[in-house]
Design an enzyme around this catalytic site. Structure first.
Site: not given
Ligand code: URA
Length: 237
Positions: A102
């Protein structure tokens, strides 16, 4: 492969631009002898402005992804590709991120132009452990490890339960989470299912590969043999 195509595929320029670079004498052998477009040389024998060429297809690298940067080739705001040499975005075959983090997740992000390797790493069948450190808004309740390990937790709007995941508390509001799959916003949604809220998320390792001192925003090449340690079971964290 003709040298113009080889060098254009590495992203140094279009074929027309690379042909011009030959005429300008920018492409030489290791002794500085100017090469011509129809010369025959091995990849490792070629120099561009005196420097060895970037690695051929089969390129793997790791980035310590900062917060606020998006895992996409085209999006608004800062992109992970902007942290790499510009020509890496112009390579053929294209360089892709191995899964995504993310925008507000930092840490270990892998890239490769090897589609088969990429799919093998992200496939839940390979069971590659992805280890995250999460900072939480609320104290852990104490039942999260059992819930996440159960293999019965189904996230909102999904049909299939999550694979068993590991949780190790690191403090009242900090935990290490080990996932073997990569669903959308998985870590954040798991903690939400446990009545909590992730306020910081950092990936420390993927299989046997970890950042090992790589600073935030820094990247480095990963040899194919080293990349295979992704599939080793041992924790690198
Ligand atoms: N889980 C999440 O919520 N975000 C990420 O970037 C990776 C795993």
């Amino acid at each position: 492969m003709r040298l113009v195509r080889l060098i254009a595929n590495l992203g140094y320029g279009s074929r027309r631009e690379v042909a011009m670079m030959f005429r300008e004498g920018r492409i030489t052998d290791a002794d500085g002898e100017v090469l011509y477009a129809d010369d025959k040389r091995e990849h490792h024998e070629i120099r561009f402005d005196g420097e060895p060429l970037d690695p051929p297809a089969g390129l793997c690298l790791m980035l310590n992804k900062p917060l606020g940067v998006t895992c996409s080739a085209r999006d608004v705001g800062r992109l992970v590709y902007e942290l790499l040499p510009e020509r890496f975005s112009l390579r053929n075959p294209a360089l892709s991120t191995v899964g995504r983090l993310d925008r507000e997740t930092s840490g270990l992000l892998l890239f490769t132009d090897d589609g088969a390797l990429l799919h093998r790493i992200i496939s839940p069948k390979s069971s590659v452990a992805k280890v995250y450190e999460a900072e939480l808004a609320e104290d852990l309740r104490g039942d999260e490890a059992a819930l996440f390990a159960s293999g019965t937790l189904t996230l909102e709007s999904e049909q299939t339960p999550l694979l068993p995941a590991g949780l190790e508390p690191l403090g009242p509001r900090r935990a290490r989470l080990t996932l073997h799959e990569g669903r959308y916003h998985q870590a954040r949604r798991m903690f939400a299912a446990a009545g909590n809220h992730v306020i910081g998320l950092h990936r420390v390792s993927v299989g046997g590969l970890s950042l090992q001192g790589l600073g935030i925003g820094e990247w480095r090449l990963v040899e194919l043999t080293e990349m295979q340690t992704v599939f080793s079971r041992g924790s690198a964290a």
